[in-house]
Design an enzyme around this catalytic site. Structure first.
Site, PDB file in Angstrom:
ATOM      1  N   SER A   9       0.996  -1.409  -0.261  1.00 47.75           N
ATOM      2  CA  SER A   9       0.203   0.095  -0.072  1.00 47.75           C
ATOM      3  C   SER A   9       1.298   1.173  -0.467  1.00 47.75           C
ATOM      4  CB  SER A   9      -1.052  -0.064   0.849  1.00 47.75           C
ATOM      5  OG  SER A   9      -1.180   1.158   1.671  1.00 47.75           O
ATOM      6  N   HIS A  34      -0.860  -1.412  -4.413  1.00 47.64           N
ATOM      7  CA  HIS A  34      -1.959  -0.834  -3.815  1.00 47.64           C
ATOM      8  C   HIS A  34      -1.851   0.160  -3.606  1.00 47.64           C
ATOM      9  CE1 HIS A  34      -5.818  -2.561  -1.442  1.00 47.64           C
ATOM     10  NE2 HIS A  34      -5.267  -1.061  -0.863  1.00 47.64           N
ATOM     11  N   ASP A  36      -4.708   3.054  -1.633  1.00 46.37           N
ATOM     12  CA  ASP A  36      -5.408   3.931  -1.732  1.00 46.37           C
ATOM     13  C   ASP A  36      -6.698   4.389  -1.563  1.00 46.37           C
ATOM     14  OD1 ASP A  36      -3.646   1.717   1.038  1.00 46.37           O
ATOM     15  OD2 ASP A  36      -5.708   1.596   0.273  1.00 46.37           O
ATOM     16  N   MET A  38      -8.923   7.863  -0.966  1.00 48.43           N
ATOM     17  CA  MET A  38      -9.953   7.984   0.220  1.00 48.43           C
ATOM     18  C   MET A  38     -10.546   9.782  -0.724  1.00 48.43           C
ATOM     19  SD  MET A  38      -7.709   7.125   3.099  1.00 48.43           S
ATOM     20  CE  MET A  38      -7.429   5.124   2.791  1.00 48.43           C
ATOM     21  N   HIS A  68      -7.781   0.591  -4.663  1.00 50.80           N
ATOM     22  CA  HIS A  68      -8.823   0.689  -3.590  1.00 50.80           C
ATOM     23  C   HIS A  68      -9.841   1.323  -3.578  1.00 50.80           C
ATOM     24  CE1 HIS A  68      -9.705   0.251   1.155  1.00 50.80           C
ATOM     25  NE2 HIS A  68     -10.906  -0.782   0.298  1.00 50.80           N
ATOM     26  N   MET A  70     -12.203   4.021  -1.789  1.00 50.55           N
ATOM     27  CA  MET A  70     -12.938   4.434  -0.725  1.00 50.55           C
ATOM     28  C   MET A  70     -13.425   5.340  -1.249  1.00 50.55           C
ATOM     29  SD  MET A  70     -10.544   3.191   1.691  1.00 50.55           S
ATOM     30  CE  MET A  70      -8.108   2.829   1.143  1.00 50.55           C
ATOM     31  N   MET A 139     -11.329  -6.107   4.874  1.00 47.55           N
ATOM     32  CA  MET A 139     -10.950  -5.266   5.481  1.00 47.55           C
ATOM     33  C   MET A 139     -10.343  -5.708   6.814  1.00 47.55           C
ATOM     34  SD  MET A 139      -9.640  -2.878   3.825  1.00 47.55           S
ATOM     35  CE  MET A 139      -9.149  -1.767   4.943  1.00 47.55           C
ATOM     36  N   GLY A 144      -9.351   4.187   5.867  1.00 48.72           N
ATOM     37  CA  GLY A 144      -9.607   5.273   6.452  1.00 48.72           C
ATOM     38  C   GLY A 144      -7.715   5.959   6.860  1.00 48.72           C
ATOM     39  N   PHE A 145      -6.989   4.678   6.705  1.00 46.92           N
ATOM     40  CA  PHE A 145      -5.416   5.325   7.420  1.00 46.92           C
ATOM     41  C   PHE A 145      -4.746   4.049   7.393  1.00 46.92           C
ATOM     42  CE2 PHE A 145      -6.486   9.884   8.640  1.00 46.92           C
ATOM     43  CZ  PHE A 145      -7.777   8.936   9.076  1.00 46.92           C
ATOM     44  N   GLY A 146      -3.155   4.572   7.475  1.00 44.60           N
ATOM     45  CA  GLY A 146      -2.796   3.541   7.463  1.00 44.60           C
ATOM     46  C   GLY A 146      -2.101   2.885   8.717  1.00 44.60           C
ATOM     47  N   GLY A 147      -1.260   1.723   9.420  1.00 44.52           N
ATOM     48  CA  GLY A 147      -0.275   2.331  10.428  1.00 44.52           C
ATOM     49  C   GLY A 147      -1.269   1.303  11.804  1.00 44.52           C
ATOM     50  N   ASP A 177      -6.131  -6.696   3.585  1.00 45.53           N
ATOM     51  CA  ASP A 177      -5.817  -5.517   3.897  1.00 45.53           C
ATOM     52  C   ASP A 177      -5.702  -4.507   4.923  1.00 45.53           C
ATOM     53  OD1 ASP A 177      -7.198  -2.808   1.709  1.00 45.53           O
ATOM     54  OD2 ASP A 177      -5.223  -3.159   3.297  1.00 45.53           O
ATOM     55  N   GLY A 178      -5.304  -4.801   5.350  1.00 46.77           N
ATOM     56  CA  GLY A 178      -4.801  -3.739   6.779  1.00 46.77           C
ATOM     57  C   GLY A 178      -3.822  -4.547   8.309  1.00 46.77           C
ATOM     58  N   GLY A 179      -2.704  -3.356   8.509  1.00 47.04           N
ATOM     59  CA  GLY A 179      -3.057  -4.239  10.458  1.00 47.04           C
ATOM     60  C   GLY A 179      -1.743  -4.933  10.052  1.00 47.04           C
ATOM     61  N   GLY A 199       1.036  -1.834   4.122  1.00 44.57           N
ATOM     62  CA  GLY A 199       1.778  -0.476   3.802  1.00 44.57           C
ATOM     63  C   GLY A 199       2.947  -0.154   5.052  1.00 44.57           C
ATOM     64  N   SER A 200       2.737   0.155   6.179  1.00 46.80           N
ATOM     65  CA  SER A 200       3.085   0.429   7.088  1.00 46.80           C
ATOM     66  C   SER A 200       4.450  -0.641   7.725  1.00 46.80           C
ATOM     67  CB  SER A 200       2.893   0.915   8.400  1.00 46.80           C
ATOM     68  OG  SER A 200       1.798  -0.386   8.851  1.00 46.80           O
TER      69      SER A 200
HETATM   70  C1  DX5 Z   1      -6.552   1.295   5.010  1.00 44.46           C
HETATM   71  C2  DX5 Z   1      -6.103   0.929   3.567  1.00 44.46           C
HETATM   72  C3  DX5 Z   1      -4.566  -0.053   3.705  1.00 44.46           C
HETATM   73  C4  DX5 Z   1      -3.433   0.076   4.814  1.00 44.46           C
HETATM   74  C5  DX5 Z   1      -2.172  -0.672   4.878  1.00 44.46           C
HETATM   75  O1  DX5 Z   1      -7.586   2.573   4.875  1.00 44.46           O
HETATM   76  O2  DX5 Z   1      -7.155   0.197   2.694  1.00 44.46           O
HETATM   77  O3  DX5 Z   1      -4.427  -0.667   2.670  1.00 44.46           O
HETATM   78  O4  DX5 Z   1      -3.323   1.461   3.773  1.00 44.46           O
HETATM   79  O5  DX5 Z   1      -1.317   0.023   5.408  1.00 44.46           O
HETATM   80  P1  DX5 Z   1      -0.789  -0.586   7.034  1.00 44.46           P
HETATM   81  O6  DX5 Z   1      -0.394  -2.401   6.547  1.00 44.46           O
HETATM   82  O7  DX5 Z   1      -0.170   0.199   7.343  1.00 44.46           O
HETATM   83  O8  DX5 Z   1      -2.666  -1.122   7.546  1.00 44.46           O
HETATM   84 ZN    ZN Z   2      -5.864  -0.525   0.747  1.00 49.74          ZN
END
Ligand code: DX5
Ligand code: ZN
Length: 221
Positions: A9, A34, A36, A38, A68, A70, A139, A144-147, A177-179, A199-200
């Protein structure tokens, strides 16, 4: 057994040198990117539009790009992402007034279709769409956010989704997707996921090759 892929991401990439950073992460072993997208309406964050996709293609990025969305409403901008170089376009059923029509718009643009399920969104949306989609995205954070931290309910949802896919007989990718990080990726993989959006956990590291190798070692099928 479907090929296991890491989809990075770019939300957590260094946007002051995005081309270079994405090139490095791909050269370090990431399988796809990927994006994102938004809109500060469907989710409380604002990221970027098709222009970023186009500039990375012009920069020379050839890896698959999974967009993706959103955003709400979702239909109008789909062709712009397709024309900017997207390969897969995923959307949340809650962002479309007519889910089947949105699926058809993505297909008509020549892209693969992903349907994205928020942590508490029921899988019942699959009942009348599973024969038309290429990827299911679960999800494991609220969008909405990474990390963010991985939501543990997702483990059971992966199991339930895998059962639905297997029973359907369709060749559908299961993306989470996520965390995702080094401590939970093998359980996610063993439960049946084959695409890992990260991502992070990657971009916060100095040595992308090292972390991607460590992550890949955990998901060997
Ligand atoms: C959140 C995004 C994810 C996120 C993944 O809304 O859809 O793709 O960026 O990032 P990490 O791996 O940092 O959770
Ligand atoms: Zn995503």
């Amino acid at each position: 057994m479907k090929k296991k892929k890491i989809s990075t991401s770019i939300l957590s990439a260094d946007f002051s040198r995005l081309g270079e950073d994405t090139k490095t992460v791909l050269e370090s072993g990431a399988d796809m990117l990927h994006f994102d997208i938004m809109d500060n309406h469907y989710v409380e964050n604002l990221t970027f539009g098709p222009i970023i996709c186009k500039s990375l293609r012009n920069y020379g990025i050839t890896a698959p790009i999974d967009v993706h969305l959103m955003i709400k409403p979702v239909d109008r901008i789909i062709p712009e992402f397709a024309n900017s170089g997207a390969n897969i376009i995923s959307f949340h059923p809650e962002t479309s007034e007519h889910i089947d029509k949105t699926i058809q718009i993505i297909k008509d643009c020549g892209c693969k279709v992903g349907l994205v399920f928020n942590p508490a969104t029921p899988l019942s949306y699959l009942k009348y769409s599973i024969n038309k989609i290429d990827m299911i995205v679960l999800m494991s954070v609220n969008p909405g956010f990474g990390g963010q931290l991985f939501i543990n309910n997702t483990f059971n949802k992966i199991k339930d989704t895998k059962k639905i896919i297997d029973k359907s007989g369709y060749n559908i990718d299961l993306s989470i997707d996520g965390g995702i990080n080094i401590s939970n990726i093998s359980k996610i993989s063993n439960l049946g996921a084959n695409i890992f959006v990260i991502g992070s956990a990657i971009f916060k590291e100095k040595n992308y090759k090292l972390i991607i190798n460590q992550l890949k070692k955990k998901i060997i099928s």
